[in-house]
Design a protein around this motif. Sequence first.
Motif, PDB file in Angstrom:
ATOM      1  N   GLU A 254      -2.520  -7.866   0.826  1.00 46.53           N
ATOM      2  CA  GLU A 254      -2.839  -6.457   0.569  1.00 46.53           C
ATOM      3  C   GLU A 254      -3.601  -5.855   1.748  1.00 46.53           C
ATOM      4  O   GLU A 254      -3.399  -4.682   2.094  1.00 46.53           O
ATOM      5  CB  GLU A 254      -3.659  -6.324  -0.708  1.00 46.53           C
ATOM      6  CG  GLU A 254      -2.858  -6.515  -1.980  1.00 46.53           C
ATOM      7  CD  GLU A 254      -3.712  -6.313  -3.210  1.00 46.53           C
ATOM      8  OE1 GLU A 254      -4.476  -5.335  -3.270  1.00 46.53           O
ATOM      9  OE2 GLU A 254      -3.617  -7.160  -4.126  1.00 46.53           O
TER      10      GLU A 254
ATOM     11  N   ALA B  78       3.078 -10.810  -0.565  1.00 45.09           N
ATOM     12  CA  ALA B  78       4.184 -10.924  -1.506  1.00 45.09           C
ATOM     13  C   ALA B  78       4.743  -9.534  -1.775  1.00 45.09           C
ATOM     14  O   ALA B  78       4.059  -8.521  -1.580  1.00 45.09           O
ATOM     15  CB  ALA B  78       3.702 -11.565  -2.803  1.00 45.09           C
ATOM     16  N   ASP B  79       5.982  -9.498  -2.199  1.00 43.24           N
ATOM     17  CA  ASP B  79       6.634  -8.228  -2.503  1.00 43.24           C
ATOM     18  C   ASP B  79       6.210  -7.801  -3.904  1.00 43.24           C
ATOM     19  O   ASP B  79       6.930  -7.996  -4.885  1.00 43.24           O
ATOM     20  CB  ASP B  79       8.145  -8.399  -2.396  1.00 43.24           C
ATOM     21  CG  ASP B  79       8.887  -7.073  -2.509  1.00 43.24           C
ATOM     22  OD1 ASP B  79       8.221  -6.031  -2.688  1.00 43.24           O
ATOM     23  OD2 ASP B  79      10.129  -7.079  -2.417  1.00 43.24           O
ATOM     24  N   THR B  80       5.009  -7.209  -3.980  1.00 43.91           N
ATOM     25  CA  THR B  80       4.437  -6.823  -5.274  1.00 43.91           C
ATOM     26  C   THR B  80       4.138  -5.334  -5.295  1.00 43.91           C
ATOM     27  O   THR B  80       4.000  -4.690  -4.237  1.00 43.91           O
ATOM     28  CB  THR B  80       3.125  -7.582  -5.536  1.00 43.91           C
ATOM     29  OG1 THR B  80       2.147  -7.175  -4.547  1.00 43.91           O
ATOM     30  CG2 THR B  80       3.339  -9.090  -5.452  1.00 43.91           C
ATOM     31  N   PRO B  81       3.999  -4.749  -6.475  1.00 41.80           N
ATOM     32  CA  PRO B  81       3.612  -3.335  -6.559  1.00 41.80           C
ATOM     33  C   PRO B  81       2.286  -3.045  -5.868  1.00 41.80           C
ATOM     34  O   PRO B  81       2.117  -1.974  -5.282  1.00 41.80           O
ATOM     35  CB  PRO B  81       3.533  -3.080  -8.063  1.00 41.80           C
ATOM     36  CG  PRO B  81       4.484  -4.060  -8.659  1.00 41.80           C
ATOM     37  CD  PRO B  81       4.347  -5.294  -7.816  1.00 41.80           C
TER      38      PRO B  81
END
Length: 213
Positions: free
Chosen positions: A123, A182-185
């Motif tokens: 992030e 990671a490919d997260t919201p």
Amino acid sequence: MSLARRLWADSTDLAGATLAHPFVRGLADGSLPRERFAGYVAQDAFFLQAFARGYAMAVVRSPDRAGLEAFADLLAGVREELRLHDGYAAREDIALTGVEPMPATSAYTDFLLATAATGGLGETCAAMTPCMRLYAFLGQSLAGGSAAASDGPFAEWVTTYADPGFEQLAATLEELLDRYAADTPAVAAAYRRAMELELGFFESAWSGGERRG
């Protein structure tokens, strides 16, 4: 497509709006009032100190030597940017100490530092990458757009961010984003928020802080 490339592609609307912003167009054609540029330099120097702290926290949280060294190199790049601002300050008599951040500046620095302190390393990369990629995009776009951008009163700003060395720094941070995020919201939201805050920062520099970022 890598995560970093996709997140950038998803924010081309904000990148285009920033490129078309009157402040940036004034940098390109030399028409930007000097007092607005001076205000921007002071606010950006304040911002860069927070950006450097974000990199420092990423160094501490790096899980491997490759990340530690890469973030340390990026931190050194911020030092070079701050020296550029020191040069502007000396020539234009701009005070860089005791800067009172405008609301848009505070919003951006608070977001970066909070993300670096409480979010994961991925992030943090997502929150910091837009600044680097956007400035590389702006520099390269302006340098290729007109002779005035490369020869006018703000040519040093344009050539700094159009330089291949700055492009390499931006690419390095994108590689770190791809490695650690990671490919997260949450990652997508951090990237998008940083892009919004970038546009707000230029708007604040243009309006003298009358509008919040």
